[in-house]
Design a protein around this motif. Structure first.
Motif, PDB file in Angstrom:
ATOM      1  N   ALA A 322       0.804  -1.215   0.000  1.00 24.91           N
ATOM      2  CA  ALA A 322       0.000   0.000   0.000  1.00 24.91           C
ATOM      3  C   ALA A 322       0.838   1.267   0.000  1.00 24.91           C
ATOM      4  CB  ALA A 322      -0.940  -0.003   1.212  1.00 24.91           C
ATOM      5  N   PHE A 323       2.056   1.190   0.529  1.00 21.88           N
ATOM      6  CA  PHE A 323       2.913   2.386   0.579  1.00 21.88           C
ATOM      7  C   PHE A 323       3.354   2.824  -0.814  1.00 21.88           C
ATOM      8  CE2 PHE A 323       3.720   0.311   4.745  1.00 21.88           C
ATOM      9  CZ  PHE A 323       3.195   1.299   5.551  1.00 21.88           C
ATOM     10  N   ASN A 324       3.354   1.897  -1.772  1.00 22.71           N
ATOM     11  CA  ASN A 324       3.813   2.216  -3.117  1.00 22.71           C
ATOM     12  C   ASN A 324       2.666   2.403  -4.104  1.00 22.71           C
ATOM     13  OD1 ASN A 324       6.586   2.264  -2.599  1.00 22.71           O
ATOM     14  ND2 ASN A 324       6.693   0.031  -2.655  1.00 22.71           N
ATOM     15  N   VAL A 325       1.453   2.516  -3.598  1.00 18.54           N
ATOM     16  CA  VAL A 325       0.296   2.783  -4.445  1.00 18.54           C
ATOM     17  C   VAL A 325       0.062   4.287  -4.507  1.00 18.54           C
ATOM     18  CG1 VAL A 325      -2.205   2.528  -4.620  1.00 18.54           C
ATOM     19  CG2 VAL A 325      -0.803   0.563  -4.025  1.00 18.54           C
ATOM     20  N   SER A 326      -0.210   4.790  -5.700  1.00 18.39           N
ATOM     21  CA  SER A 326      -0.540   6.208  -5.854  1.00 18.39           C
ATOM     22  C   SER A 326      -2.041   6.408  -5.682  1.00 18.39           C
ATOM     23  CB  SER A 326      -0.105   6.707  -7.237  1.00 18.39           C
ATOM     24  OG  SER A 326       1.292   6.717  -7.350  1.00 18.39           O
ATOM     25  N   LEU A 327      -2.416   7.337  -4.831  1.00 21.10           N
ATOM     26  CA  LEU A 327      -3.805   7.721  -4.623  1.00 21.10           C
ATOM     27  C   LEU A 327      -4.006   9.130  -5.185  1.00 21.10           C
ATOM     28  CD1 LEU A 327      -4.213   6.522  -0.911  1.00 21.10           C
ATOM     29  CD2 LEU A 327      -4.499   5.191  -3.017  1.00 21.10           C
ATOM     30  N   SER A 328      -5.249   9.586  -5.222  1.00 22.73           N
ATOM     31  CA  SER A 328      -5.513  10.922  -5.760  1.00 22.73           C
ATOM     32  C   SER A 328      -6.657  11.577  -4.998  1.00 22.73           C
ATOM     33  CB  SER A 328      -5.853  10.859  -7.248  1.00 22.73           C
ATOM     34  OG  SER A 328      -6.042  12.160  -7.770  1.00 22.73           O
ATOM     35  N   SER A 329      -6.296  12.470  -4.107  1.00 21.92           N
ATOM     36  CA  SER A 329      -7.260  13.267  -3.337  1.00 21.92           C
ATOM     37  C   SER A 329      -8.355  12.422  -2.702  1.00 21.92           C
ATOM     38  CB  SER A 329      -7.883  14.356  -4.209  1.00 21.92           C
ATOM     39  OG  SER A 329      -6.903  15.254  -4.666  1.00 21.92           O
ATOM     40  N   PRO A 330      -7.990  11.461  -1.831  1.00 17.92           N
ATOM     41  CA  PRO A 330      -9.033  10.747  -1.082  1.00 17.92           C
ATOM     42  C   PRO A 330      -9.805  11.745  -0.218  1.00 17.92           C
ATOM     43  CG  PRO A 330      -6.878  10.361  -0.096  1.00 17.92           C
ATOM     44  CD  PRO A 330      -6.633  11.098  -1.375  1.00 17.92           C
TER      45      PRO A 330
END
Length: 660
Positions: A322-330
């Protein structure tokens, strides 16, 4: 004024900056001549738009790096009726910590002068007052850095660059103990409440009176540092979710926080106040920075090349690291009792994600990433900046889908041993439709709702943010009514189960964002029936011919990148229309950035919905893409009002491009 290519020999003089008023200038009404000698970036934005908020953050390092030669001017061009309110705009400028002049352009005068067609649009003006770049969408920070550097060198040599302070003058703060709070969480064990103190970049635990501060978690500095309550950093935290006690006991934290601008999930121990990062590498997902791994771009490029009618931006399973997953404005989070996972309203990609606290797996639950309103199977659904989540007694998840001014719902069923997830719209019709109307859900209208909660009687309360109201939807009767109005941008709402509410009428707690406060309001026995009409976003319409209409999306990979054609055509175009009868032919999804359309003259007009994508990787044109190259997915959505007639334009040209 016509559009111009980037850095060509064809010089177009910039138009005057005209609007109702200026903010962040100490009362001075600026003219373009006041900015002569500076490099100017015009940022056409509207404060509802998540992509516009991303651009604000992309521009901050540029503004700091080139502080003595660069002036950013925000041209606020409202989408929603509420955004044209000057008081609301002033609050948004403070809330988003904007440190540059802002032109209030409610009639879209400057928007039209610069031929803007999408939020956000960026226009670069050189020190002599000529346009040198015209860009749509986000993800242009690196290209702008290069362009500004070139302009500094060029105009320093010519003697046309003037160094020194710009015209920005900060406005006085309106905040108190809280500053633009976003979301609220009840803590039943203590009878207290945990608030996302968004504008102060921290969390605040409040006593049952909603005003007395018990403790603060976070230093108040923008950042992403983990640690104790005094050292931790957040960046505009929003949603909060309480884990079940048995899960919290296994993972060592109790609350999950949507740390919105950090593009991360954080975990908070209520016992110690310690904060840790749970998911997200801090790199914004998609739109240039989305997939910085070869594997991630392979999925995207392959899916683009496949020209699927319902393309997925990513595989549903994003991995257990999960640390290497990119998220976008949760923007919001909740713990689903059905899924036994944290559900995330991923506003930046118009999707719903999940996070498993035990396995650390991050997955896409619903949404293709295309912006709009489309129901059906969760994997094919469209959302638009979903910003509020609530679970009802049946385990269904209600969603405040802000940009479509809609109330959506996710339902779960077991079909042939597999979990079937469906999306349905309860209230709302599309990206450009809004209003303040109660009554039957089919004709009812909301305006950019941000919060939602399930009520004990099975109905749903909605923080109808831009209408300044709390609305109610009854699934049994499909009726919409108004519980409270006259609020100042309510962004969250929840049922009050505290002892204060016992023995009396049931109460709601509302986060009244623009008044920096939390308030209790009674649920009235008789709800209001309001009808102030239904509206549509008003923008100048483009006159076009019924057909053939040649649509061209211009895109050039930025310097140092090349189109990623390893898995087929790396571009994609999706076209639809409102009303559907407007588009006779040329709709749907296919590869390529050109399309021939035919429109119905009988329809008279409507809105063309256009989504363009292009995948590029670091590398030189004509050369091979290096094995570990950083790869990028560029995307832009347009909703273009058109009128159809025999005298209309036979060509429509839009820009989705990198910056040379």
């Amino acid at each position: 004024m016509t559009d111009t290519s980037l850095r060509t020999g064809y010089r177009v003089r910039a138009s005057e900056l005209t609007g109702r008023n200026w903010l962040n200038t100490g009362g001075k009404q600026l003219q373009l001549d006041d900015l002569r000698g500076k490099i100017v970036i015009l940022d056409f934005w509207t404060f509802c738009c998540i992509n516009c908020l991303h651009v604000l953050d992309e521009l901050r390092p540029l503004e700091e790096k080139f502080s003595d030669v660069l002036v950013t001017v925000g041209v606020h061009s409202p989408k929603f009726e509420h955004e044209a309110d000057p008081v609301a705009l002033a609050a948004a400028v403070e809330r988003y910590d904007i440190h540059h002049p802002v032109l209030d352009d409610p009639d879209l005068t400057t928007w039209q002068a610069y031929t803007a067609r999408a939020w956000p649009t960026l226009v670069v003006i050189d020190p002599e007052g000529y346009i040198v770049a015209h860009l749509s969408g986000e993800g242009h920070a690196a290209g702008l850095d290069s362009l500004v550097s070139e302009l500094v060198e060029e105009h320093s040599a010519k003697g046309t660059l003037h160094r020194g302070n710009g015209p920005y003058v900060p406005a006085a703060s309106t905040a108190g103990d809280l500053k633009f709070p976003g979301k609220l969480l009840a803590l039943p064990a203590t009878g207290t409440f945990l608030a996302g103190d968004t504008g102060h970049h921290r969390l605040v635990e409040l006593e049952a009176d909603l005003t007395s501060v018990r403790r603060v978690i976070g230093s108040g500095r923008k950042g992403s540092a983990d640690g104790g309550p005094a050292d931790t950093e957040f960046n505009e935290p929003q949603g909060l979710a309480l884990l079940p006690a048995d899960v919290a006991g296994q993972v060592g934290y109790d609350v999950v926080v949507a740390d919105t601008v950090n593009h991360r999930l954080r975990g908070v121990s209520l016992e110690t106040g310690a904060v840790r990062t749970l998911a997200g590498n801090g790199i914004q997902r998609l739109l240039d920075a989305g997939n910085h791994t070869k594997a991630g771009l392979q999925e995207n490029a392959h899916e683009i090349g496949a020209a699927s009618e319902t393309p997925r931006l990513t595989d549903s399973h994003l991995g257990t690291d999960a640390f290497n997953v990119s998220l976008s404005s949760p923007w919001d989070v909740l713990y689903s009792t059905v899924l036994e996972r944290v559900v995330i309203a991923m506003a930046g990609t118009h999707q719903i994600f999940t996070y498993d606290p035990l396995s650390h797996a991050v997955e896409v639950l619903a949404g293709t990433g295309l912006e709009g309103l489309l129901d059906g199977d969760a994997g094919a659904a469209w959302f638009a900046q979903s910003s509020g989540l609530a679970e009802d007694a049946n385990g269904s998840i209600w969603i405040a889908d802000s940009e479509t001014s809609a109330l959506r719902v996710l339902t779960f069923a077991e079909v042939d041993g597999q979990q079937d997830v469906q999306v349905r719209t309860a209230v709302g019709t599309g990206l450009f439709d809004f209003g303040f109307r109660d009554g039957d859900a089919a004709s009812a209208r909301l305006q950019h709702p941000l919060g939602v909660t399930a009520l004990p009687d099975g109905s749903v309360a909605i923080a109808d943010t831009y209408n300044g109201a709390v609305r109610r939807y009854d699934p049994a009767t499909r009726q919409v009514s108004t519980l409270v109005r006259g609020l100042s941008e309510p962004s969250d709402v929840l049922i009050d189960h505290s002892p204060v509410a016992e023995g009396g009428e049931p109460l709601l707690i509302v986060v009244e964002t623009n008044k920096h406060q939390l308030i209790r309001v009674p649920i009235p026995r008789e709800a209001l029936a309001v009808d102030e009409g239904a509206s549509q976003t008003q923008r100048p319409a483009t006159a076009v011919t019924s057909g053939p209409l040649a649509l061209t999306i211009r895109f050039s990979a930025p310097t140092g990148q090349k189109l990623d054609d390893r898995w087929g055509d790396p571009t994609q175009l999706k076209i639809s229309a409102s009303p559907e009868s407007l588009l006779v032919s040329g709709g749907g999804t296919s590869v390529g950035l050109t399309r021939e359309l035919r429109l119905s003259e009988d329809a008279g007009g409507g809105v063309l919905h256009i989504t363009a994508r292009a995948a590029a990787c670091d590398g030189e044109p004509g050369g091979e893409i290096p094995e570990h190259a950083a790869c990028h997915l560029y995307q832009q959505d347009w909703g273009i009002p058109v009128t159809v007639g025999s005298e209309g334009n036979a060509e429509l040209v839009l820009d989705l491009r990198g910056l040379d």
